[in-house]
Design a protein around this motif. Structure first.
Motif, short mmCIF file in Angstrom:
data_model
loop_
_atom_site.label_atom_id
_atom_site.label_comp_id
_atom_site.label_asym_id
_atom_site.label_seq_id
_atom_site.Cartn_x
_atom_site.Cartn_y
_atom_site.Cartn_z
N VAL A 1 0.86 -1.19 0.00
CA VAL A 1 0.00 0.00 0.00
C VAL A 1 0.90 1.24 0.00
O VAL A 1 1.79 1.37 0.85
CB VAL A 1 -0.93 0.01 1.23
CG1 VAL A 1 -1.71 1.32 1.31
CG2 VAL A 1 -1.87 -1.19 1.19
N PHE A 2 0.65 2.14 -0.93
CA PHE A 2 1.42 3.39 -1.03
C PHE A 2 0.50 4.57 -0.75
O PHE A 2 -0.55 4.72 -1.37
CB PHE A 2 2.06 3.51 -2.41
CG PHE A 2 3.18 2.55 -2.65
CD1 PHE A 2 4.47 2.86 -2.22
CD2 PHE A 2 2.94 1.32 -3.26
CE1 PHE A 2 5.51 1.95 -2.42
CE2 PHE A 2 3.98 0.42 -3.46
CZ PHE A 2 5.27 0.74 -3.04
N ASP A 3 0.92 5.40 0.21
CA ASP A 3 0.09 6.53 0.62
C ASP A 3 1.01 7.70 0.98
O ASP A 3 1.95 7.54 1.77
CB ASP A 3 -0.75 6.13 1.84
CG ASP A 3 -2.01 7.00 2.00
OD1 ASP A 3 -2.06 8.07 1.37
OD2 ASP A 3 -2.91 6.60 2.75
N ALA A 4 0.75 8.85 0.39
CA ALA A 4 1.51 10.07 0.67
C ALA A 4 2.99 9.88 0.32
O ALA A 4 3.86 9.89 1.19
CB ALA A 4 1.34 10.50 2.12
N CYS A 5 3.25 9.74 -0.96
CA CYS A 5 4.61 9.43 -1.42
C CYS A 5 5.18 10.55 -2.30
O CYS A 5 6.04 10.29 -3.15
CB CYS A 5 4.61 8.12 -2.19
SG CYS A 5 4.14 6.70 -1.16
N GLY A 6 4.73 11.77 -2.08
CA GLY A 6 5.18 12.87 -2.93
C GLY A 6 6.01 13.93 -2.25
O GLY A 6 6.38 14.93 -2.86
N ARG A 7 6.34 13.70 -0.95
CA ARG A 7 7.10 14.72 -0.21
C ARG A 7 8.16 14.00 0.63
O ARG A 7 7.85 13.18 1.49
CB ARG A 7 6.15 15.51 0.68
CG ARG A 7 6.82 16.54 1.58
CD ARG A 7 5.75 17.31 2.37
NE ARG A 7 6.32 18.00 3.51
CZ ARG A 7 6.84 19.23 3.47
NH1 ARG A 7 6.85 19.89 2.32
NH2 ARG A 7 7.34 19.79 4.55
N GLY A 8 9.43 14.33 0.36
CA GLY A 8 10.52 13.73 1.11
C GLY A 8 11.23 12.63 0.35
O GLY A 8 10.77 12.18 -0.70
N GLU A 9 12.36 12.21 0.91
CA GLU A 9 13.22 11.24 0.24
C GLU A 9 13.47 9.99 1.06
O GLU A 9 14.19 9.09 0.62
CB GLU A 9 14.57 11.89 -0.11
CG GLU A 9 15.44 12.25 1.07
CD GLU A 9 15.05 13.53 1.81
OE1 GLU A 9 15.86 13.99 2.63
OE2 GLU A 9 13.94 14.06 1.59
N ILE A 10 12.84 9.89 2.24
CA ILE A 10 13.05 8.74 3.11
C ILE A 10 11.80 7.86 3.11
O ILE A 10 10.75 8.27 3.61
CB ILE A 10 13.37 9.17 4.55
CG1 ILE A 10 14.58 10.12 4.59
CG2 ILE A 10 13.63 7.94 5.43
CD1 ILE A 10 15.86 9.51 4.08
N PRO A 11 11.88 6.64 2.56
CA PRO A 11 10.73 5.73 2.66
C PRO A 11 10.53 5.30 4.11
O PRO A 11 11.49 4.93 4.80
CB PRO A 11 11.12 4.55 1.78
CG PRO A 11 12.26 5.03 0.94
CD PRO A 11 12.97 6.06 1.77
N ILE A 12 9.28 5.34 4.54
CA ILE A 12 8.91 4.90 5.88
C ILE A 12 8.02 3.67 5.75
O ILE A 12 6.96 3.73 5.13
CB ILE A 12 8.15 6.00 6.65
CG1 ILE A 12 8.94 7.32 6.63
CG2 ILE A 12 7.87 5.54 8.08
CD1 ILE A 12 10.28 7.27 7.32
N LEU A 13 8.47 2.57 6.32
CA LEU A 13 7.69 1.33 6.33
C LEU A 13 6.90 1.27 7.62
O LEU A 13 7.47 1.34 8.71
CB LEU A 13 8.63 0.13 6.21
CG LEU A 13 8.01 -1.26 6.28
CD1 LEU A 13 7.01 -1.48 5.16
CD2 LEU A 13 9.11 -2.33 6.24
#
Length: 300
Positions: free
Chosen positions: A141-153
């Motif tokens: 599930v991908f949600d709010a992926c347009g701001r920042g460079e650090i993926p949060i799991l």
């Protein structure tokens, strides 16, 4: 924004018929889609030609909600991920081998904020999967992926009271996702408490699902420090996703910890979630993450 086409502004404009927009853009990209209506929610399913699938390997179901709160452009929540995944779908169409990916753009995710998980549009999809015995997919599930460079799991699901089989499946998926994010970013990723998204519907139906979001590095680091110093903050983040009725009954404060959350999340559901908040680095990171998901081959 120079890194986004003018059509993105049309997508986040007030009054945009977003389901129609997604299907029309996919068609322009040469990708077929179909409308799936479950419990009055309009989901969009993308599946590819039979040559894209190999039954000896796990199916990867990728999900991003397209609905938004009235009055908010929803640039980050969740238009950016919609756009990133639409572009990915166009790349998958010409993928040189099998990739085993199917995509859902879901309706009604935001309803879960006040009605609880059963009110989410994705709950109908997850329930259908459960009824049909489709419980072994890798669900991302991908949600709010347009701001920042650090993926949060997201940590959601790690402490589930479900069956031993679920725990093993979830642990395996979570570990493999960590490895994927590590590879995509050169080790720049984190696992933290994240507000529920459509992953909540799948977890509630006993289907392992992981949620991924992005944050700017400074916001992610500050949030991690606050989580480590305040044992109540994680509970507050999770409990915000309880239904309004339950929050009242159990005296759960209505996001009393909001000021401790990353600025990116505080922009959600407001007029400030606009195109100016998005960052080009996010789109580069997401391209790498999505491409690695396509490349992953996990035997059934």
């Amino acid at each position: 924004m120079g890194f986004l086409p003018e059509a993105f502004s049309d997508y986040i404009a007030h009054g945009c018929r977003r389901a129609d927009f997604i299907q029309e853009r996919l068609e322009q990209l040469g990708v077929k889609s179909e409308r799936i209506v479950i419990d009055g929610k309009n989901h969009i399913l993308v599946q590819f030609a039979s040559r894209a699938y190999n039954p000896q390997f796990k199916i990867k179901t990728v999900i991003a909600h397209y609905d938004r709160v009235p009055g908010s452009p929803g640039a980050n929540d969740n238009s950016a991920a919609n756009w990133q995944i639409m572009d990915w779908a166009a790349r998958l169409k010409s993928y040189p081998s099998f990739h085993n990916v199917r995509i859902f753009f879901t309706d009604g995710e935001e309803l879960g904020w006040d009605t609880g998980v059963c009110g989410q549009g994705a709950f109908g999809i997850a329930s259908t999967f459960q009824r049909l015995g489709i419980t072994s997919d890798d669900v991302y599930v991908f949600d709010a992926c347009g701001r920042g460079e650090i993926p949060i799991l997201s940590r959601s699901g790690m402490n589930s009271p479900a069956s031993s089989r679920f725990k093993l499946q979830f642990s395996d998926l979570h570990t493999r996702t960590q490895n994927l994010l590590r590879q995509a970013t050169g080790g720049r990723w984190m696992t933290l408490p994240v507000p529920y998204s459509d992953n909540a519907s799948f977890l509630a139906c006993g289907i392992p699902a992981v949620a991924i979001t992005l944050l700017p590095a400074d916001e992610a680091s500050l949030y991690a420090r606050k989580i480590n110093s305040d044992r109540h903050l994680e509970d507050a983040v999770v409990n915000r996703e309880s239904s309004k009725e339950r929050r009242i009954k159990e005296h759960i404060p209505d996001f009393s910890y909001k000021e401790h959350l990353p600025l990116t999340w505080r922009l959600f559901h407001s007029a400030d979630d606009d195109i100016a908040t998005l960052t080009p680095a996010s789109f580069s990171v997401m391209e790498s993450v999505l491409n690695l998901i396509a490349d992953a081959k996990v035997p059934c």
